[in-house]
Design a protein around this motif. Sequence first.
Motif, PDB file in Angstrom:
ATOM      1  N   ALA A 490      54.726  35.480  52.847  1.00 45.14           N
ATOM      2  CA  ALA A 490      54.547  34.624  51.563  1.00 45.14           C
ATOM      3  C   ALA A 490      52.831  34.504  51.837  1.00 45.14           C
ATOM      4  O   ALA A 490      52.413  34.214  50.808  1.00 45.14           O
ATOM      5  CB  ALA A 490      55.350  33.491  51.972  1.00 45.14           C
ATOM      6  N   GLU A 491      52.468  34.392  52.900  1.00 45.45           N
ATOM      7  CA  GLU A 491      51.185  33.874  52.840  1.00 45.45           C
ATOM      8  C   GLU A 491      50.182  35.062  52.307  1.00 45.45           C
ATOM      9  O   GLU A 491      49.231  34.966  51.547  1.00 45.45           O
ATOM     10  CB  GLU A 491      50.610  33.719  54.374  1.00 45.45           C
ATOM     11  N   LYS A 492      50.536  36.418  52.609  1.00 45.07           N
ATOM     12  CA  LYS A 492      50.079  37.740  52.168  1.00 45.07           C
ATOM     13  C   LYS A 492      49.898  37.388  50.595  1.00 45.07           C
ATOM     14  O   LYS A 492      49.183  37.890  49.744  1.00 45.07           O
ATOM     15  CB  LYS A 492      50.544  38.832  52.425  1.00 45.07           C
ATOM     16  N   ALA A 493      51.184  37.116  50.100  1.00 45.78           N
ATOM     17  CA  ALA A 493      51.410  37.324  48.583  1.00 45.78           C
ATOM     18  C   ALA A 493      50.361  36.064  47.966  1.00 45.78           C
ATOM     19  O   ALA A 493      49.866  36.399  46.912  1.00 45.78           O
ATOM     20  CB  ALA A 493      52.787  36.790  48.178  1.00 45.78           C
ATOM     21  N   LYS A 494      50.355  35.085  48.616  1.00 47.57           N
ATOM     22  CA  LYS A 494      49.387  34.031  48.104  1.00 47.57           C
ATOM     23  C   LYS A 494      47.888  34.583  47.983  1.00 47.57           C
ATOM     24  O   LYS A 494      47.144  34.214  47.011  1.00 47.57           O
ATOM     25  CB  LYS A 494      49.511  32.670  48.918  1.00 47.57           C
ATOM     26  N   ASP A 497      47.754  36.931  45.229  1.00 47.21           N
ATOM     27  CA  ASP A 497      47.457  36.255  43.922  1.00 47.21           C
ATOM     28  C   ASP A 497      46.127  35.569  43.540  1.00 47.21           C
ATOM     29  O   ASP A 497      45.520  35.760  42.567  1.00 47.21           O
ATOM     30  CB  ASP A 497      48.569  35.165  43.641  1.00 47.21           C
ATOM     31  N   ALA A 498      45.411  35.049  44.799  1.00 48.18           N
ATOM     32  CA  ALA A 498      44.285  34.379  44.611  1.00 48.18           C
ATOM     33  C   ALA A 498      43.299  35.565  44.366  1.00 48.18           C
ATOM     34  O   ALA A 498      42.522  35.312  43.340  1.00 48.18           O
ATOM     35  CB  ALA A 498      43.848  33.743  45.861  1.00 48.18           C
ATOM     36  N   LEU A 499      43.275  36.625  44.895  1.00 44.60           N
ATOM     37  CA  LEU A 499      42.289  37.717  44.648  1.00 44.60           C
ATOM     38  C   LEU A 499      42.496  38.303  43.220  1.00 44.60           C
ATOM     39  O   LEU A 499      41.604  38.489  42.341  1.00 44.60           O
ATOM     40  CB  LEU A 499      42.641  38.908  45.437  1.00 44.60           C
ATOM     41  N   VAL A 502      40.795  35.680  40.719  1.00 47.57           N
ATOM     42  CA  VAL A 502      39.366  35.831  40.803  1.00 47.57           C
ATOM     43  C   VAL A 502      38.782  37.297  39.962  1.00 47.57           C
ATOM     44  O   VAL A 502      37.990  37.088  39.361  1.00 47.57           O
ATOM     45  CB  VAL A 502      38.893  35.857  42.344  1.00 47.57           C
ATOM     46  N   ALA A 503      39.721  38.191  40.266  1.00 48.05           N
ATOM     47  CA  ALA A 503      39.334  39.388  39.529  1.00 48.05           C
ATOM     48  C   ALA A 503      39.240  39.207  37.911  1.00 48.05           C
ATOM     49  O   ALA A 503      38.530  39.855  37.298  1.00 48.05           O
ATOM     50  CB  ALA A 503      40.436  40.872  40.072  1.00 48.05           C
ATOM     51  N   LYS A 504      40.298  38.547  37.493  1.00 48.51           N
ATOM     52  CA  LYS A 504      40.557  38.334  36.302  1.00 48.51           C
ATOM     53  C   LYS A 504      39.413  37.618  35.454  1.00 48.51           C
ATOM     54  O   LYS A 504      38.765  37.825  34.616  1.00 48.51           O
ATOM     55  CB  LYS A 504      41.932  37.564  36.013  1.00 48.51           C
TER      56      LYS A 504
END
Length: 848
Positions: A490-494, A497-499, A502-504
């Motif tokens: 779950a933490e890796k998924a978060k 998503d944050a990355l 940022v890329a978008k």
Amino acid sequence: MDTLLEQIENGTLWQFPGGVHPPQQKSLSNHAPIARLPLPEKLILPLKQHIGANGQLIVSKGQTVLKGQALTQPSGNWSLPIHAPTSGEITNIAAMPSAHPSALPELSIILTPDGKDTWIPLTENTHIDTLSHQALIDIIHNAGIAGMGGAGFPTYIKADSQRPVEFLVINGVECEPYITADDMLMREHADQIVKGIEVMQQLLTPELILIGIEDNKPHAISAMQQACQHNKKILVKAIPTLYPSGGEKQLIRVLTSKEVPSGGIPADIGVLVQNVGTLFAVSEAVFAGKPLIERVVTVTGNTIKRPQNVWALIGTEIKHLLDSQGFEPVDAQRVVMGGPMMGFTLPSVRIPVVKTTNCILAPDNTELAEPGEEKACIRCSACADVCPQTLLPQQLQWFAKGKEYDKLEDYNLFDCIECGACSYVCPSEIPLVQYYRVAKAEIREQKIEQVNAERAKVRFEARKARLEQEQAERKNRHTRSPSRAAKPAAEKAKVADALSRVAKKQGEQSAVQAAIERAKAKKMADGSLEPDNSEVVLERAKRKEQARNYKAQKQTAEVNSNDNKSAVAAAVARAKAKKAAKVSETNDAGDAPVNPPAHAVATEKETATEEDPRKAAVAAAIARAKAKKAAKVSETNDTGDAPVNPPAHAVATEEEAATEEDPRKAAVAAAIARAKAKKAAKASETNDAGEGLANPPAHAVATEEETATEQDPRKAAVAAAIARAKAKKAAKASETNDASEAPVNPPAHAVATEEEAATEEDPRKAAVAAAIARAKAKKAAKLAQANEAEVNNTDSQPIRGTIEPPIDSIDAEQPATEVDPRKAAIAAAIARAKAKKKAKEQEGNDPS
């Protein structure tokens, strides 16, 4: 059945095992009241007079103190202060003999009384009910009170017991023979003792207080009973006279029937014991504010005129007490501190009184006889019968002598109270107690060493573990921690998503930026917006500046690298100038120019110098040889003869080709060129005389020699030597032709051919060929001298040309010697021999 408390209240007493009845000598000192002694000359106050740590000094040498002033302060566990027994000056702080059988020195304060006996201000208390528990403990602690019955245990520790106390036992037994200090104190100061008991009662709150007094002290019993009438919890008990009933464990057994376990203390069974002298000191401290600075001491024995109990200031020397009571020593006099059963003989009477000193015994020889010689144990078991602790003294003594410390502890050595009953009844006069004391001391030392070793081990292991941990941390400092590697999904998924967000966001920003750039380009195309080229101009200027600097540095490096070439060029220019001057002199004489054009020679030399400095030197030598040869050719043309040698440019071409291959070959070629020049000069002289050529053409010889030099440098050196020999031989042959004689030797080219063939095979054969050539030359010289003797007037003119080769040609030959030092030496010897021979020939041709 009555309870234990009811039995005690009803007067029930119990009996402890063992015990002895030594003769009583208390009547010597209990008939007179306690006396006051005059001030001694000095007081010696050891810092340690109790069980526990020393106090910390708070006075210094030369300081004046008042009576009751603290000299030390508590500084550790079970630490007690000491106080000034009187006013005076601190004259010294040094190690002095201690109150111990060994008299080992201990740090002590030496106080000299001033005689005024001035007290410090005292704080008195009339009602202890207003004082808190801790306040009472602090008063007892700061007063420096320790157990005055003999052990010296700090009283404030017992008074602050955290365990419930059922019985408070007051020890007034005083079972030792001769000692009457507690007896007289109870007689004269029973009320103060009871006040001290009440202080302890408030601190400990026991269920019952028991005062035990031997039945041989009736006056003390009655005095204490009268003083305790108002307190119903205090019972005075008269117990039978039996030694050692005054022992702590024995008294508890007699009064309460309880038995202290092996290795335990009275507090383990809910009992606490205090001495009457200690309680008197507590009363003085709490109610009068006085610290412990004096105590009652029994001074007795048959050598004392006035045996009596005295108030002795702490620190008073034993000698002062004895002298005050009329001490009359006898032969082999002994002075004992304590009673005859548990006391010890003093090594000196300069020992001070301490807080645990209760008796000074000075017996004569009949009163306390010297112990006899120790005998073997007869196993009578008398020692075991009288032991109050039910030990086996005989076994303990054997183990102590054998230093079997483990067995001593198994047999409960430390339960021994050192009462001396076993030694008293031993028929073999074995000092059993002394064995036990020594064994106890050694066991304590062993345990201290073991504790220190364990502490050192713990410190070592802790340090080792710390170093290993630090090393592991250094190794894992840059590695990923397990917690980071084990992150939940779950933490890796978060994080993912944050990355992505940022890329978008960055993609949107890049699109906006591209639109802005397109707008700018459109404006520039329309001419509405002019680009700013200032940064480009600055960068271009910087690059130009860097290029100029690089070019300047390169030119400087080229100038430095061409210094050697410039020097060579300068030398060549100087040579050209000299040659031009000679040519001009020749033209002035009406002759044709002897040498080729200077620019051609310069061009050849410059080409050689550009390749190598060594080649430049060789080229210069070749140029000089060419000039000489050209001069000789011009002379020949002047006389109308044809040139003997091939054109100079052909010879130069061959020599340059050789020099381009190897510097050594170039040196050999230069030497060959000089030889050719000499031979050509001699040939021209022969033509002037109208004679034919004795030798083959020089170019043929040169061709053969050059072919040999191209094969091997060593062979080239040999060939050069042969060429020189040929030239000299040709000169001699020409002289022979001048005398109209036929040649004695075969043609030189035939000899050269043979010699060259030999040299091509082996260097050793070349050396042999050179020696043969020298022999032939000598033979030809002799024949020439013979011919000259016959036709002495044929030619009156000396032979033209120089006898020795020019110096520069010798210098040019030096590179050839680099091939082999031995061959070079041989060649030099040959050259010297030839020079001498030519000199002789010249002398022979000299018309004088």
